[in-house]
Design an enzyme around this catalytic site. Structure first.
Site, PDB file in Angstrom:
ATOM      1  CB  CYS A   7      73.422  13.380  47.869  1.00  0.00           C
ATOM      2  SG  CYS A   7      74.526  13.912  46.559  1.00  0.00           S
ATOM      3  CG  ASP A   8      71.191  10.316  53.077  1.00  0.00           C
ATOM      4  OD1 ASP A   8      70.336  11.097  53.548  1.00  0.00           O
ATOM      5  OD2 ASP A   8      71.174   9.078  53.276  1.00  0.00           O
TER       6      ASP A   8
END
Length: 173
Positions: A7-8
């Site tokens: 997610c990052d």
């Protein structure tokens, strides 16, 4: 393919090895998407791209954006129209610089007020997808000011639809 979603995904968290493999350096914001959700996302994008708008309300229920049984209300409230216009505008590229974000929020507020009930919600998993896409799109926009993360998903989705043995992906075709 595996359901693992970083997610990052910025360059400080990921590394490409000399042999071309992906090395994850930081597992802090990693989520798992189950196979049913992954197939539903593929179906949803296929329906949007094919302009098969009759299937969008059902997709929104399956994805958790609209409560069970809320297909007709989502259609009647304008949620489907807003979503398809937003998707089309985002596919033009250029990120949010070419997008009327305040106008989108005004339209969402108006839809919520007119619906009189919770007709549209953001499921918790979607925050992770949005974070990943925003990070990747930011990286793409730094190289190409007209970059579109949505358009970059289409070759993957096309491959999945053509090659995946699931009857659901065949149905999306």
């Amino acid at each position: 393919d595996s359901g693992t979603l970083h997610c990052d995904p910025h360059p400080g968290n990921l590394l490409r090895t000399p042999d071309g493999k992906l090395c994850i350096l930081d597992w802090g914001l990693v989520s798992q998407l189950d196979s049913d959700l992954r197939l539903t996302l593929i179906e949803h994008v296929a329906h949007l791209v094919a302009r098969d708008y009759n299937k969008i309300p059902s997709d929104l229920v399956k994805l958790g954006f609209v409560p069970e049984g809320g297909e007709a209300a989502a259609q009647d409230s304008g949620v489907v129209d807003l979503l398809t216009r937003t998707y089309s505008k985002r596919a033009e590229g250029g990120g949010f610089a070419n997008f009327d974000v305040p106008g989108l929020f005004d339209e969402l507020r108006a839809l919520s007020a007119d619906a009189g009930a919770a007709i549209f919600q953001i499921p918790p998993y979607f925050a992770y997808i949005a974070k990943a896409f925003a990070t990747l799109e930011g990286i793409g926009l730094s190289v190409d000011p007209q970059y579109s993360i949505l358009n970059d998903t289409l070759p993957y989705i096309s491959r999945r639809i053509v090659n995946d043995p699931s009857p659901r992906t065949a149905g999306a075709l």
